[in-house]
Design a protein around this motif. Structure first.
Motif, mmCIF file in Angstrom:
data_model
loop_
_atom_site.group_PDB
_atom_site.id
_atom_site.type_symbol
_atom_site.label_atom_id
_atom_site.label_comp_id
_atom_site.label_asym_id
_atom_site.label_seq_id
_atom_site.Cartn_x
_atom_site.Cartn_y
_atom_site.Cartn_z
ATOM 1 N N GLN A 165 0.879 -1.161 0.000
ATOM 2 C CA GLN A 165 0.000 0.000 0.000
ATOM 3 C C GLN A 165 0.923 1.219 0.000
ATOM 4 O O GLN A 165 1.829 1.300 0.827
ATOM 5 C CB GLN A 165 -0.824 -0.011 1.286
ATOM 6 N N ILE A 166 0.715 2.146 -0.946
ATOM 7 C CA ILE A 166 1.622 3.295 -0.996
ATOM 8 C C ILE A 166 1.235 4.305 0.079
ATOM 9 O O ILE A 166 0.120 4.815 0.104
ATOM 10 C CB ILE A 166 1.585 3.954 -2.385
ATOM 11 N N THR A 167 2.154 4.557 0.995
ATOM 12 C CA THR A 167 1.928 5.521 2.074
ATOM 13 C C THR A 167 3.189 6.365 2.225
ATOM 14 O O THR A 167 4.148 6.197 1.480
ATOM 15 C CB THR A 167 1.672 4.812 3.421
ATOM 16 N N ALA A 168 3.187 7.238 3.229
ATOM 17 C CA ALA A 168 4.370 8.069 3.474
ATOM 18 C C ALA A 168 5.583 7.217 3.811
ATOM 19 O O ALA A 168 6.718 7.634 3.636
ATOM 20 C CB ALA A 168 4.090 9.052 4.606
ATOM 21 N N ARG A 169 5.358 5.997 4.292
ATOM 22 C CA ARG A 169 6.474 5.162 4.726
ATOM 23 C C ARG A 169 6.761 3.977 3.810
ATOM 24 O O ARG A 169 7.766 3.290 3.977
ATOM 25 C CB ARG A 169 6.214 4.643 6.147
ATOM 26 N N SER A 170 5.866 3.658 2.875
ATOM 27 C CA SER A 170 6.136 2.514 2.006
ATOM 28 C C SER A 170 5.751 2.817 0.563
ATOM 29 O O SER A 170 4.782 3.514 0.295
ATOM 30 C CB SER A 170 5.386 1.274 2.505
ATOM 31 N N ASP A 198 10.057 13.414 5.168
ATOM 32 C CA ASP A 198 9.060 12.677 5.941
ATOM 33 C C ASP A 198 8.115 11.844 5.083
ATOM 34 O O ASP A 198 7.184 11.242 5.603
ATOM 35 C CB ASP A 198 8.262 13.642 6.835
ATOM 36 N N ASP A 199 8.337 11.825 3.765
ATOM 37 C CA ASP A 199 7.406 11.084 2.911
ATOM 38 C C ASP A 199 8.178 10.428 1.764
ATOM 39 O O ASP A 199 8.760 11.121 0.927
ATOM 40 C CB ASP A 199 6.349 12.050 2.349
ATOM 41 N N ILE A 200 8.173 9.099 1.729
ATOM 42 C CA ILE A 200 8.975 8.381 0.730
ATOM 43 C C ILE A 200 8.421 8.575 -0.681
ATOM 44 O O ILE A 200 9.116 8.390 -1.677
ATOM 45 C CB ILE A 200 9.060 6.872 1.077
ATOM 46 N N ARG A 201 7.149 9.007 -0.776
ATOM 47 C CA ARG A 201 6.531 9.157 -2.100
ATOM 48 C C ARG A 201 7.179 10.269 -2.915
ATOM 49 O O ARG A 201 7.058 10.320 -4.138
ATOM 50 C CB ARG A 201 5.030 9.435 -1.957
ATOM 51 N N TYR A 202 7.880 11.195 -2.261
ATOM 52 C CA TYR A 202 8.571 12.257 -2.997
ATOM 53 C C TYR A 202 9.559 11.686 -4.010
ATOM 54 O O TYR A 202 9.786 12.268 -5.062
ATOM 55 C CB TYR A 202 9.352 13.151 -2.039
ATOM 56 N N PHE A 203 10.164 10.535 -3.688
ATOM 57 C CA PHE A 203 11.242 10.032 -4.535
ATOM 58 C C PHE A 203 10.774 9.689 -5.937
ATOM 59 O O PHE A 203 11.495 9.880 -6.897
ATOM 60 C CB PHE A 203 11.913 8.815 -3.890
#
Ligand SMILES: [Zn+2]
Length: 352
Positions: free
Chosen positions: A212-217, A336-341
């Motif tokens: 599940q795409i979240t701030a951490r995964s 704080d959010d891995i989705r930025y990458f």
């Protein structure tokens, strides 16, 4: 009648002198040479004149017409030249102005961090080994001591590829870079099965999980894995190498610690922590007040894995480790959010 023609000519020439642009010139043409102009009225009235008068008036009217048409043409040219001269003056090109700069791209922050990690291990004598992103179940799991239905697979939700019925060996997107361990060991041992050569490699690359795409995964992320196989390699080599790596990456005085952990493909297994480089170990938000940051997982290569790679576990030992460059960047820059990458937002990317 001849005097009248002279009058027409004179007044036309006078009014032409004040014409300055195309629109006024066209208005002038309609007024003085158009169908309803006094001159044209004279042409259409010729038939009403007496036979004695007609030739002289006709001749004179023609002369006036040719004359006015001539000056009209000249004026039109003059206006064109004036407009051009004006625009050249107005829109002068300043050739000394600097040109617009070309936007030079740069490497993605993950790639930059991957390269920092690789550079450090390269200095320690590790080579880079890259392998494919589409794997078989056998190489991604089974050969790494995850048998089918093993509960450890729960930790790695997998994206499978629809490639027909392949039984217990379906195709999948690699969930970690560890299948590269199997590839590299098999490649080396197949060349010399009796005496496989030692291995010292890092395996960088993209991995995929059905998260599940979240701030951490995220469903995709990079990993750098390391593998050293040879005779007389011990846990002390693992600790020395990885502690040195952390000092080179995060600072000469950073302390490290190892905690017991579990991975199917290493035994014993450990997590390695580095002293928090944000607060120096006193406790802050980044390290959740613990003073320590989890940097990587590691362990001694499991005998089953050595065996599957073609290395006799009674003779050879080895260690392996794996880390996430995005996670290291998040810690270092407080992202704080891995989705930025993988969000392709230039405002984020151009900060690196
Ligand atoms: Zn801290």
């Amino acid at each position: 009648m001849l005097d009248k023609l002279e009058e027409i000519k004179k007044s036309a020439l006078i009014s032409l002198a004040s014409v300055q642009n195309e629109a006024d010139l066209e208005a002038w043409r309609v007024k003085h040479l158009g169908r309803n102009s006094p001159l044209m009225q004279i042409f259409s009235g010729l038939s009403a004149l007496s036979l004695q008068e007609r030739p002289a008036v006709g001749h004179k009217a023609n002369l006036v017409k040719v004359n006015l048409e001539g000056v009209l043409k000249e004026k039109r040219e003059a206006i064109k030249v004036a407009v051009l001269a004006h625009s050249l003056e107005e829109e002068q090109l300043d050739v000394t102005l600097p040109g617009r700069g070309i936007r030079v791209g740069r490497l993605h922050p993950s790639t930059q961090q991957l390269r920092r990690v690789i550079d450090i291990f390269a200095e320690m004598g590790f080579q880079v080994y890259t392998s494919r992103e589409v794997e078989t179940d056998e190489e991604n799991f089974q050969a790494l001591n995850f048998p089918p239905h093993h509960p450890a697979r729960e930790m790695q939700d997998t994206l499978y590829i629809d490639a027909g019925d392949r039984g217990e060996n379906p195709l999948l997107l690699r969930t970690h870079t560890s299948p590269g361990q199997i590839h590299s060991m098999r490649e080396a041992s197949s060349k010399n099965p009796e005496n496989p050569p030692p291995i010292r490699i890092v395996l960088p690359g993209m991995c995929f999980r059905s998260e599940q795409i979240t701030a951490r995964s995220e469903v995709q992320f990079n990993q750098v894995e390391g593998l050293a196989v040879g005779e007389n390699i011990t846990f002390a080599d693992l600790k020395g190498t990885l502690s040195d790596f952390v000092r080179r990456m995060f600072g000469q005085n950073v302390r490290t610690r190892f905690r017991a952990s579990y991975f199917p493909f290493t035994e014993p297994s450990a997590e390695m922590d580095a002293e928090c480089f944000v607060c120096g170990g006193t406790g802050c938000q980044v390290c959740k007040q613990s003073g320590w940051l989890e940097i990587l997982g590691c362990g001694m290569v499991h005998p089953v894995v050595l065996e599957n790679g073609g290395y006799d576990p009674r003779r050879y030992t080895g260690y392996a480790f794996g880390m996430g460059p995005e996670r290291q960047l998040m810690l270092r820059y407080k992202i704080d959010d891995i989705r930025y990458f993988w969000g392709n937002d230039v405002r984020f990317l151009e900060q690196f």
